[in-house]
Scaffold this active site. Structure first.
Site, mmCIF file in Angstrom:
data_model
loop_
_atom_site.group_PDB
_atom_site.id
_atom_site.type_symbol
_atom_site.label_atom_id
_atom_site.label_comp_id
_atom_site.label_asym_id
_atom_site.label_seq_id
_atom_site.Cartn_x
_atom_site.Cartn_y
_atom_site.Cartn_z
ATOM 1 N N VAL A 2 0.839 -1.198 0.000
ATOM 2 C CA VAL A 2 0.000 0.000 0.000
ATOM 3 C C VAL A 2 0.871 1.243 0.000
ATOM 4 O O VAL A 2 0.608 2.221 -0.714
ATOM 5 C CB VAL A 2 -0.937 0.010 1.224
ATOM 6 C CG1 VAL A 2 -1.830 1.250 1.197
ATOM 7 C CG2 VAL A 2 -1.772 -1.246 1.276
ATOM 8 N N LYS A 62 2.233 1.985 -3.418
ATOM 9 C CA LYS A 62 1.201 2.597 -4.263
ATOM 10 C C LYS A 62 0.968 4.056 -3.873
ATOM 11 O O LYS A 62 0.728 4.911 -4.740
ATOM 12 C CB LYS A 62 -0.102 1.809 -4.145
ATOM 13 C CG LYS A 62 -0.042 0.421 -4.767
ATOM 14 C CD LYS A 62 -1.360 -0.311 -4.589
ATOM 15 C CE LYS A 62 -1.307 -1.710 -5.184
ATOM 16 N NZ LYS A 62 -2.588 -2.439 -5.019
ATOM 17 N N HIS A 68 3.038 3.413 6.041
ATOM 18 C CA HIS A 68 1.806 3.115 6.764
ATOM 19 C C HIS A 68 2.035 1.958 7.741
ATOM 20 O O HIS A 68 2.849 1.069 7.495
ATOM 21 C CB HIS A 68 0.690 2.734 5.795
ATOM 22 C CG HIS A 68 0.518 3.688 4.651
ATOM 23 N ND1 HIS A 68 0.391 5.052 4.835
ATOM 24 C CD2 HIS A 68 0.453 3.488 3.311
ATOM 25 C CE1 HIS A 68 0.251 5.636 3.660
ATOM 26 N NE2 HIS A 68 0.291 4.707 2.711
ATOM 27 N N HIS A 118 -7.841 -2.425 1.928
ATOM 28 C CA HIS A 118 -6.579 -2.981 1.438
ATOM 29 C C HIS A 118 -6.524 -4.504 1.514
ATOM 30 O O HIS A 118 -5.455 -5.085 1.371
ATOM 31 C CB HIS A 118 -5.374 -2.404 2.191
ATOM 32 C CG HIS A 118 -5.283 -0.912 2.112
ATOM 33 N ND1 HIS A 118 -5.434 -0.218 0.952
ATOM 34 C CD2 HIS A 118 -5.053 0.016 3.081
ATOM 35 C CE1 HIS A 118 -5.305 1.085 1.187
ATOM 36 N NE2 HIS A 118 -5.079 1.253 2.456
ATOM 37 N N GLU A 135 -7.820 -1.242 -6.693
ATOM 38 C CA GLU A 135 -8.013 -0.168 -7.673
ATOM 39 C C GLU A 135 -9.327 -0.316 -8.434
ATOM 40 O O GLU A 135 -9.900 0.667 -8.900
ATOM 41 C CB GLU A 135 -6.849 -0.141 -8.673
ATOM 42 C CG GLU A 135 -5.530 0.313 -8.091
ATOM 43 C CD GLU A 135 -4.759 -0.805 -7.388
ATOM 44 O OE1 GLU A 135 -3.648 -0.534 -6.920
ATOM 45 O OE2 GLU A 135 -5.273 -1.946 -7.329
ATOM 46 N N ARG A 148 -6.372 11.145 9.092
ATOM 47 C CA ARG A 148 -7.742 10.793 8.743
ATOM 48 C C ARG A 148 -8.411 10.233 9.985
ATOM 49 O O ARG A 148 -7.903 9.279 10.594
ATOM 50 C CB ARG A 148 -7.782 9.746 7.624
ATOM 51 C CG ARG A 148 -9.172 9.608 6.987
ATOM 52 C CD ARG A 148 -9.293 8.417 6.043
ATOM 53 N NE ARG A 148 -9.372 7.163 6.786
ATOM 54 C CZ ARG A 148 -8.564 6.120 6.606
ATOM 55 N NH1 ARG A 148 -7.585 6.192 5.716
ATOM 56 N NH2 ARG A 148 -8.715 5.021 7.315
ATOM 57 N N GLY A 152 -3.532 6.487 3.716
ATOM 58 C CA GLY A 152 -3.202 6.092 2.357
ATOM 59 C C GLY A 152 -3.356 7.232 1.375
ATOM 60 O O GLY A 152 -4.259 8.067 1.484
ATOM 61 N N TYR A 206 -7.047 5.077 -4.911
ATOM 62 C CA TYR A 206 -8.359 4.682 -4.392
ATOM 63 C C TYR A 206 -8.522 5.020 -2.905
ATOM 64 O O TYR A 206 -9.516 4.637 -2.282
ATOM 65 C CB TYR A 206 -8.576 3.178 -4.593
ATOM 66 C CG TYR A 206 -7.479 2.313 -4.002
ATOM 67 C CD1 TYR A 206 -7.541 1.879 -2.685
ATOM 68 C CD2 TYR A 206 -6.385 1.931 -4.770
ATOM 69 C CE1 TYR A 206 -6.529 1.096 -2.139
ATOM 70 C CE2 TYR A 206 -5.371 1.154 -4.236
ATOM 71 C CZ TYR A 206 -5.455 0.735 -2.921
ATOM 72 O OH TYR A 206 -4.446 -0.031 -2.389
#
Length: 346
Positions: free
Chosen positions: A19, A22, A99, A244, A250, A290, A311, A315
């Site tokens: 993740v 990405k 993360h 995830h 995606e 978040r 993230g 997405y």
């Protein structure tokens, strides 16, 4: 024009390695090449640090060179191994795009503090508190925010399964995304859920399930004046939200979609945003986070968790919420950099 030398650290040894890669790829698409000179620092799953040209899918191969972040403040940057000797690269700041464990728990933040390099995002203390959900709940409660009823289970501690108010969620206390999380409907499934959670953390949390909509709010800025992005709602077709965990996130989730802006009343929207800001301040967050919450049918907001390095993938929820509020990811990056350098001068 002088470009800021910015180190972007991604990958990592946690369960969220892929993740993170990405997220770095999305940051690369939104990084202004006229303003920034990026140095892509990838950490392999085994923990090796490599300087690469771009965070592509094969970033570990090719011309990637061994690199380390120097804890010596006089270096203020990277030591790159090149033909038996070290090349020094001085950095203006670091943007961690890590993360989960060792990325959001204060570990990388501690190394950056030793190095003396300014870095975007939460500091050691707030990162560690937000990573541990039991500490997050305790502090949020002191700020007047409702939390689920919860029980902390230490390593090898026995639990009286018959005393719990099912359904409950069993989760690692200090882990990211939904790895190791189980929804338990009855006492016969509790032991296997504890074993699943302990694969990721010796400290386990048991939470009473909250009946309500899953709501999120993106926050950006310093604690004194945070900006709230649009609120989103996770619409579930079945089961529970497991971000995830899909083979190809995606293309969408098998059981959830995101509604941005959330289809809730304006009164509820404002309450969610103000609650997220209160939580952000209480936990000492800065830069970005978040805040995930539940919105109950009676209008009450209940905290779920706080992600201090959310993230940034194509997405992911955080950039979607900020974009819906008029701040695309490129602007978010610019503001993070500006805040980080401003804090350095104080």
């Amino acid at each position: 024009m002088h470009r800021l030398k910015i180190g972007i650290i991604f990958g990592g040894s946690s369960e969220e390695h892929l993740v993170s890669v990405k997220s770095a790829q999305e940051v690369a698409k939104n990084l202004d090449a006229r303003t920034y000179e990026p140095y892509w620092i990838g950490i392999t799953q085994s923990g090796a640090w490599k300087l690469c040209d771009f965070p592509g899918t094969d970033w570990e191969n090719g011309g990637a060179r061994p690199v380390m972040l120097s804890p010596d403040r006089s270096v203020h940057g990277l030591l790159v191994l090149e033909q038996g000797r070290f090349e020094v690269i001085r950095l203006d700041l670091v943007l961690p795009v890590l993360h989960g464990t060792l990325g959001e728990d204060g570990a990388i933040q501690g190394l950056l503090e030793l190095s003396g390099i300014p870095y975007a995002g939460c500091d050691i203390q707030s990162s560690a508190m937000c990573m541990d959900k039991s500490l997050t709940y305790t502090i949020a409660k002191s700020a007047g925010i409702a939390t689920p009823n919860f029980w902390v289970v230490a390593a090898d501690e026995k639990v009286d399964a018959g005393q719990l108010p099912y359904p409950v969620f069993v989760k690692p206390a200090r882990s990211g995304s939904s790895f190791g999380v189980s929804k338990v409907a009855g006492e016969e499934d509790l032991l296997s859920a504890l074993e699943a959670a302990r694969q990721y953390d010796s400290k386990v949390l048991i939470e009473e399930a909250v009946a309500g909509s899953e709501i999120g709010c993106a926050i950006l800025g310093e604690p004194s004046a945070p900006i709230a992005g649009e609120v989103d709602r996770v619409a579930l077709s079945h089961g529970f939200f497991r971000i995830h965990q899909e083979d190809s996130p995606e293309t969408g989730s098998e059981n959830s979609t995101f509604i941005v802006p959330a289809d809730i009343s304006e009164e509820s929207r404002q309450l969610v945003q103000e609650s997220a800001k209160t939580i952000y301040r209480a936990l000492g967050c800065q830069g970005l986070a978040r805040v995930d919450m539940f919105l109950k049918d009676d209008g009450q907001v209940v905290l779920n968790e706080v992600n201090t390095l959310p993230g940034m993938t194509s997405y992911s929820r955080y950039p979607r919420m900020m974009a819906a509020a008029g701040l695309p990811l490129s602007d978010v990056i610019d503001r993070l950099v500006s805040m980080t350098l401003h804090q350095k001068k104080r």
